[in-house]
Design an enzyme around this catalytic site. Sequence first.
Site, PDB file in Angstrom:
ATOM      1  CE1 TYR A 100     -22.792  16.322  -5.614  1.00 56.49           C
ATOM      2  CE2 TYR A 100     -22.053  15.999  -3.592  1.00 56.49           C
ATOM      3  CZ  TYR A 100     -21.856  16.347  -4.818  1.00 56.49           C
ATOM      4  OH  TYR A 100     -20.361  16.604  -5.156  1.00 56.49           O
ATOM      5  CB  CYS A 103     -26.091  15.447   0.349  1.00 59.71           C
ATOM      6  SG  CYS A 103     -25.496  16.366   1.377  1.00 59.71           S
ATOM      7  CG  PHE A 105     -24.510  17.337   6.114  1.00 61.01           C
ATOM      8  CD1 PHE A 105     -24.527  17.820   7.328  1.00 61.01           C
ATOM      9  CD2 PHE A 105     -23.938  16.257   5.840  1.00 61.01           C
ATOM     10  CE1 PHE A 105     -24.311  17.010   8.471  1.00 61.01           C
ATOM     11  CE2 PHE A 105     -23.153  15.497   7.006  1.00 61.01           C
ATOM     12  CZ  PHE A 105     -23.346  16.039   8.163  1.00 61.01           C
ATOM     13  CB  CYS A 106     -28.491  18.462   0.473  1.00 61.55           C
ATOM     14  SG  CYS A 106     -26.962  18.760  -0.229  1.00 61.55           S
TER      15      CYS A 106
END
Length: 326
Positions: A100, A103, A105-106
């Site tokens: 995403y 996001c 964490f992305c």
Amino acid sequence: MRRVNFSGLAAVYRAADGVAAAVSSSHQFAQLALYSSSSNSYSKSRWFFDNYSNMAQKSAFAVAGAVVFSVAASSAADEVYAKEPLPPNVRPDDVVLYQYEACPFCNKVKAFLDYYNIPYKIVEVNPLSKKEIKWSDYKKVPILMVDGEQMVDSSVIIDKLSPKIRPSVAVKPSQEADDEEKKWRGWVDNHLVHILSPNIYRNTSEALESFEYITSHGNFSFTERITAKYAGAAAMYFVSKKLKKKYDITDERSALYEAAETWVDALNGRDFLGGAKPNLADLAVFGVLRPIRYLKSGKDMVEHTRIGAWYSRMESAVGESSRIKS
């Protein structure tokens, strides 16, 4: 556990019903869950959806929880910090990130890939259908495919890639430096990330500012964008209050400022926690802060703490994205 009273959202949900009807509200969709981007982080907040599984507007919550949005922008730094050079013999041939866009964490994985100048392709996942990752047993993001090997969970991904890459570009850190790096990477996953949502959804104007980014950059249809922006922003405003209680946050801005100052104190006068160059902890903090840096909460953070100089150095060190545009 005392439930949140959502009666004040009734008008919002009724207004969104016509649009939300076109969006799947199945149990599978709800399993995105609040901040379910990574198993080492926000998936723990699934309790919220368990408590409200019968709500017809679960789709709006799932869209809201799928991302903590980012507005990517770069600023000039006084000093230029070069990326780590990566010899061709250790560079993967084919790297694909399922993500995403907003996001955190992305973004942490992307900060690692960008810093080490590893070219990668992006597949933006629709958080409603998740059709882009139907092939995987892992139904969250990030998912990183490296020369055909699936890697999941942001910290695990970096742990797997790092030994293959870092020995070729730097001397192995001392045990003390290694322990320090691990300590602060854990702090990012277990503390810093939990402060973000209460800040970006602090009030209605900030919630709408954040969802403006989601609707513009996420992989959503027209009807999904409308639902996310209005019903989702309203819902997440109330969810953020629940998260404040869960993580014992009295004042969300004070908590954000305290976290920023805690990080600067950890630097102890160094340009980076890694010394002259960023280490994995630097990249982790930078990655998860990118989603808020140019929202009001991030601007306030830089204005009221000492973190701005470090952040600018990190922008310079990480540099341009190494993403391969299709």
